[in-house]
Design a protein around this motif. Sequence first.
Motif, PDB file in Angstrom:
ATOM      1  N   SER A 194       0.827  -1.211   0.000  1.00  0.00           N
ATOM      2  CA  SER A 194       0.000   0.000   0.000  1.00  0.00           C
ATOM      3  C   SER A 194       0.860   1.259   0.000  1.00  0.00           C
ATOM      4  CB  SER A 194      -0.965   0.011   1.182  1.00  0.00           C
ATOM      5  OG  SER A 194      -0.291   0.138   2.422  1.00  0.00           O
ATOM      6  N   ILE A 197       1.805   2.036  -3.416  1.00  0.00           N
ATOM      7  CA  ILE A 197       0.818   2.834  -4.154  1.00  0.00           C
ATOM      8  C   ILE A 197       0.917   4.304  -3.752  1.00  0.00           C
ATOM      9  CG2 ILE A 197      -1.639   3.192  -4.613  1.00  0.00           C
ATOM     10  CD1 ILE A 197      -0.409   0.794  -6.044  1.00  0.00           C
ATOM     11  N   CYS A 287      -4.605   4.357  -2.380  1.00  0.00           N
ATOM     12  CA  CYS A 287      -5.313   3.266  -3.060  1.00  0.00           C
ATOM     13  C   CYS A 287      -6.756   3.654  -3.349  1.00  0.00           C
ATOM     14  CB  CYS A 287      -5.290   2.007  -2.197  1.00  0.00           C
ATOM     15  SG  CYS A 287      -3.654   1.276  -1.977  1.00  0.00           S
ATOM     16  N   ILE A 327      -4.022  -1.589  -8.395  1.00  0.00           N
ATOM     17  CA  ILE A 327      -4.370  -1.605  -6.975  1.00  0.00           C
ATOM     18  C   ILE A 327      -5.146  -2.872  -6.629  1.00  0.00           C
ATOM     19  CG2 ILE A 327      -5.682  -0.387  -5.182  1.00  0.00           C
ATOM     20  CD1 ILE A 327      -5.028   2.229  -6.852  1.00  0.00           C
ATOM     21  N   MET A 332      -5.496  -4.378  -2.541  1.00  0.00           N
ATOM     22  CA  MET A 332      -5.681  -3.219  -1.681  1.00  0.00           C
ATOM     23  C   MET A 332      -7.134  -2.710  -1.739  1.00  0.00           C
ATOM     24  SD  MET A 332      -2.771  -2.623  -0.210  1.00  0.00           S
ATOM     25  CE  MET A 332      -2.524  -4.397  -0.133  1.00  0.00           C
ATOM     26  N   ARG A 334     -10.355  -0.377  -2.399  1.00  0.00           N
ATOM     27  CA  ARG A 334     -10.622   0.481  -3.551  1.00  0.00           C
ATOM     28  C   ARG A 334     -11.777   1.458  -3.317  1.00  0.00           C
ATOM     29  NH1 ARG A 334      -9.624   2.916  -5.714  1.00  0.00           N
ATOM     30  NH2 ARG A 334     -10.685   2.889  -7.721  1.00  0.00           N
TER      31      ARG A 334
END
Length: 380
Positions: A194, A197, A287, A327, A332, A334
């Motif tokens: 994460s 991201i 994310c 993602i 992860m 959303r």
Amino acid sequence: MQKGRVVFGAMEEVVYGDPAAQAVAAQMDRIGAQRALLMVSGTLNRTTDEIAKVQGALGGRCASVFDAMPAHSPRSAIIAATEMARAANADLIVTIGGGSITDGAKAVQICLANDIRSVDDMDRVANRPSPVAPTVRQISVPTTISGGEFSAMAGVTNEATRVKEKFAHPLVMPRAAILDPAITVHTPEWLFLSTGIRAVDHCVEAICSGEAHPYGDAQALRGLAMLATGLPRVKADPADLDARLDCQIGTWLSMGALSSGVPMGASHGIGYVLGAAFDVPHGHTSCVMLPAVMRWNKTVNRERQALVAAAMGHPNKDAGDVLDALIRVLGMPRSLREVGVCPEHFDNIAAQAMGTPWVPRNPRKIEGPAQVREILELAA
């Protein structure tokens, strides 16, 4: 004719691929430091031997260890670490851990230099442009990949207001960053991926900024390409140290544009509020928000968004969709709903986001909270 301004930060070295303990000792040799305060992950300290390895390499040069920095760097923990640094007469802070520890040490530098001794006294330096310059500097060994070690600002949570405040000075940027992929294998998968991201978010918002410049583009595009391939490789094989190092180097590159003067946009601005007010982890904010922000911005920066999709290996596709797919591959969250944020919170989030440094510099002009709410609804 183009014109612009590129700012260079105060970092002196980036060392990558060497074991952390060896590299920290070498950095102390280089700068002549004798009394290091280690600000470290409590989990890493209690459940692995990584911190003991660093202490062993430093010997008597390890003056003290602070391992109690919570997520989002709250003021009370900053003061506790500052007092430990004073008591130890530290001449260097070495951070080993994630973004909250890295940011916490930046704030400690400012508190030491400005004789801050209480939570309330931090008002003197929070969100102020020119505190007294730090003299006790920092070396960072990151275990996550959100990239804060390459920034000259820190986000600190004011526990009384639940608002994240900026603590900044050019010299709070660490003197050196040490990228050791092996130490990151202890980081929980969700946290490593994460925060990756989050690094992608740095790249994307830099590329898509209305204030982008070629120097920043070169780093952000390369960093994005490395992250877009490296993160799925880590997901597939957590023991792949080459993939982890690619992600670390991609993160370093992701911060090049921001540290050289390119502003972030609404994803970062809204993320500040989600973190401080709702305890949403930094990586999860990106994310959830980044694809929504891209879709809301697309009417003004379609050509820049095409660069994002191409760098991620999907030319001619919608960048928001490409990001969404990455993602999801990483597993992860959303949506805001998945991180515990409901529509009844949107008005408060939108109002707070307008006060962040980045929402006013979003590439598609945000005139007020109603437009922030439009973005939130896309991410609901």
